[in-house]
Write a protein that holds these residues in place. Sequence first.
Motif, PDB file in Angstrom:
ATOM      1  N   VAL A  70      57.748 -46.501 -49.871  1.00 55.44           N
ATOM      2  CA  VAL A  70      58.711 -45.880 -50.686  1.00 55.44           C
ATOM      3  C   VAL A  70      57.847 -44.404 -51.076  1.00 55.44           C
ATOM      4  O   VAL A  70      58.710 -43.680 -51.733  1.00 55.44           O
ATOM      5  CB  VAL A  70      58.746 -46.690 -52.118  1.00 55.44           C
ATOM      6  CG1 VAL A  70      59.274 -48.037 -51.747  1.00 55.44           C
ATOM      7  CG2 VAL A  70      57.312 -46.923 -52.520  1.00 55.44           C
TER       8      VAL A  70
ATOM      9  N   HIS B  79      63.604 -48.663 -53.480  1.00 57.24           N
ATOM     10  CA  HIS B  79      63.239 -47.972 -54.645  1.00 57.24           C
ATOM     11  C   HIS B  79      64.329 -46.773 -54.914  1.00 57.24           C
ATOM     12  O   HIS B  79      64.895 -46.061 -53.801  1.00 57.24           O
ATOM     13  CB  HIS B  79      61.891 -47.369 -54.341  1.00 57.24           C
ATOM     14  CG  HIS B  79      61.188 -46.944 -55.725  1.00 57.24           C
ATOM     15  ND1 HIS B  79      61.496 -45.494 -56.395  1.00 57.24           N
ATOM     16  CD2 HIS B  79      60.235 -47.509 -56.588  1.00 57.24           C
ATOM     17  CE1 HIS B  79      60.651 -45.472 -57.288  1.00 57.24           C
ATOM     18  NE2 HIS B  79      59.981 -46.395 -57.422  1.00 57.24           N
TER      19      HIS B  79
ATOM     20  N   ARG C 229      63.933 -43.850 -55.578  1.00 58.59           N
ATOM     21  CA  ARG C 229      63.369 -42.490 -55.208  1.00 58.59           C
ATOM     22  C   ARG C 229      63.697 -42.292 -53.871  1.00 58.59           C
ATOM     23  O   ARG C 229      64.030 -41.035 -53.285  1.00 58.59           O
ATOM     24  CB  ARG C 229      62.126 -42.289 -55.410  1.00 58.59           C
ATOM     25  CG  ARG C 229      61.052 -43.118 -54.625  1.00 58.59           C
ATOM     26  CD  ARG C 229      59.704 -42.479 -54.191  1.00 58.59           C
ATOM     27  NE  ARG C 229      58.961 -42.417 -55.553  1.00 58.59           N
ATOM     28  CZ  ARG C 229      58.080 -43.448 -55.972  1.00 58.59           C
ATOM     29  NH1 ARG C 229      57.701 -44.335 -55.202  1.00 58.59           N
ATOM     30  NH2 ARG C 229      57.522 -43.400 -57.156  1.00 58.59           N
TER      31      ARG C 229
END
Length: 272
Positions: A186, A211, A213
């Motif tokens: 991630v 995730h 992001r």
Amino acid sequence: MSGPAVALTWLYVPGDRPEVIRKALGAGADVVIVDLEDAVAPDRKEYARSATAELLADPVTADPMAVPVHVRVHGEDDVKALAGLPGLSGMRLPKITHAASVQHVAALAPGVPLYPLLESALAIEHAYSIAGAHHAVRGVALGEADLRADLGVRDDGGLDWPRSRVVVAARAAGLAPPAMSVYPDVRDLSGLRSSCAHGRGLGLLGRAAIHPRQLPVIERAFRPTACEVEAAEQIVEASRAVAGAQALPDGRFVDAAVVATAERTLSLARRR
């Protein structure tokens, strides 16, 4: 049980963390996938199922304007508990190897869109029959972690053939292009970006994430660039001015297949 015309981002969240699920609904993903399989410990499976059922019965989640929620089920008990709940937009079916397994789930959950996950060599061999197993199948995808283990693949390039095989199977069955499997690191956003570009070149469209992001990187990687949109607009405009095949002033050859590709590019650019 509707969703975006073209989904590019699919965010996985563990089914035993309802507070995380609700937060994920506002993270910007096109689809949120509640995971009742690998992300949940064995002693938490029953709680995850009941918590997910409660979430999917919530009128807020069931709102047609809400983010679509899919569930990666763990077994038949999950299917029976969740089928028919108003907030359920689809079921992800892990470790599918035969069309009969898809048909069995379709009988247990009538009307629920199904997304089989192909995670073994046997599944890849049966990709087309799985993709066309039932009219409830709306898409197929790879489960690459399990597939790597099954094939003994060490290098990412070893997955190119299975990826292409699933792209062809989905197209032959009249389904949307498959999304890529998750990128496990991630923090490596550069690696994610490069991997997405490679997958896009193979015909894959969109990607699952683990995730929030990762979502903007995936979105940018699969949306057409400004140059691609401009080129597509020129092709479509030329096709409207002159019927049949032609060569543009810059030398590009335009025929029906090229126009169809350009129209898909513009449709993706306008998706929202």
